[in-house]
Design a protein around this motif. Structure first.
Motif, PDB file in Angstrom:
ATOM      1  N   ALA A   1       0.836  -1.202   0.000  1.00 30.06           N
ATOM      2  CA  ALA A   1       0.000   0.000   0.000  1.00 30.06           C
ATOM      3  C   ALA A   1       0.875   1.258   0.000  1.00 30.06           C
ATOM      4  N   GLN A   2       1.945   1.252   0.791  1.00 29.19           N
ATOM      5  CA  GLN A   2       2.849   2.400   0.825  1.00 29.19           C
ATOM      6  C   GLN A   2       3.525   2.612  -0.530  1.00 29.19           C
ATOM      7  N   GLU A   3       3.984   1.523  -1.135  1.00 28.61           N
ATOM      8  CA  GLU A   3       4.625   1.617  -2.447  1.00 28.61           C
ATOM      9  C   GLU A   3       3.642   2.107  -3.506  1.00 28.61           C
ATOM     10  N   LEU A   4       2.425   1.602  -3.440  1.00 30.93           N
ATOM     11  CA  LEU A   4       1.393   1.998  -4.396  1.00 30.93           C
ATOM     12  C   LEU A   4       1.062   3.479  -4.247  1.00 30.93           C
ATOM     13  N   LEU A   5       0.972   3.948  -3.019  1.00 37.21           N
ATOM     14  CA  LEU A   5       0.693   5.363  -2.780  1.00 37.21           C
ATOM     15  C   LEU A   5       1.828   6.225  -3.312  1.00 37.21           C
TER      16      LEU A   5
END
Length: 110
Positions: free
Chosen positions: A76-80
């Motif tokens: 999720a952090q990478e996607l954001l």
């Protein structure tokens, strides 16, 4: 009753994890990430409500759940980050929905 709920959610989560692995191999997007986050958080809530330690089927899955939880948060952090850098609203939306489902949206937004 709680063990049954735990097992039902765990089965769904494992199916979503397997589907995500399959999609990753094909280069598909992370559309099931929010669902996996929601199921993971529900399992965590069940474990917080009632002490299920000492039950073998629960204890055997704790490491898997810890690893999967870290993985979902990292994805999720990478996607954001990627979504913000590329101005991709769909990726940002999926990442924020995932953070909300993990109950970490306020920390993520900061």
């Amino acid at each position: 009753r709680r063990v049954s709920r735990f097992m039902t959610l765990l089965t769904k989560l494992k199916e979503q994890d397997a589907q995500a692995q399959l999609q990753a191999g094909k280069g598909a997007g992370p559309t099931d990430l929010p669902k996996a986050a929601k199921n993971w958080r529900e399992i965590e809530a069940v474990l917080e409500e009632v002490d299920l330690s000492g039950i073998e089927v629960v204890d055997n899955e704790r490491e898997y759940l810890a690893v999967l939880g870290r993985s979902v948060k990292l994805k999720a952090q990478e996607l954001l980050k990627n979504g913000l850098e590329s101005l991709n609203q769909a990726e940002v939306g999926i990442a924020l929905q995932t953070a909300y489902n993990l109950d970490v949206l306020p920390q993520t937004v900061k």
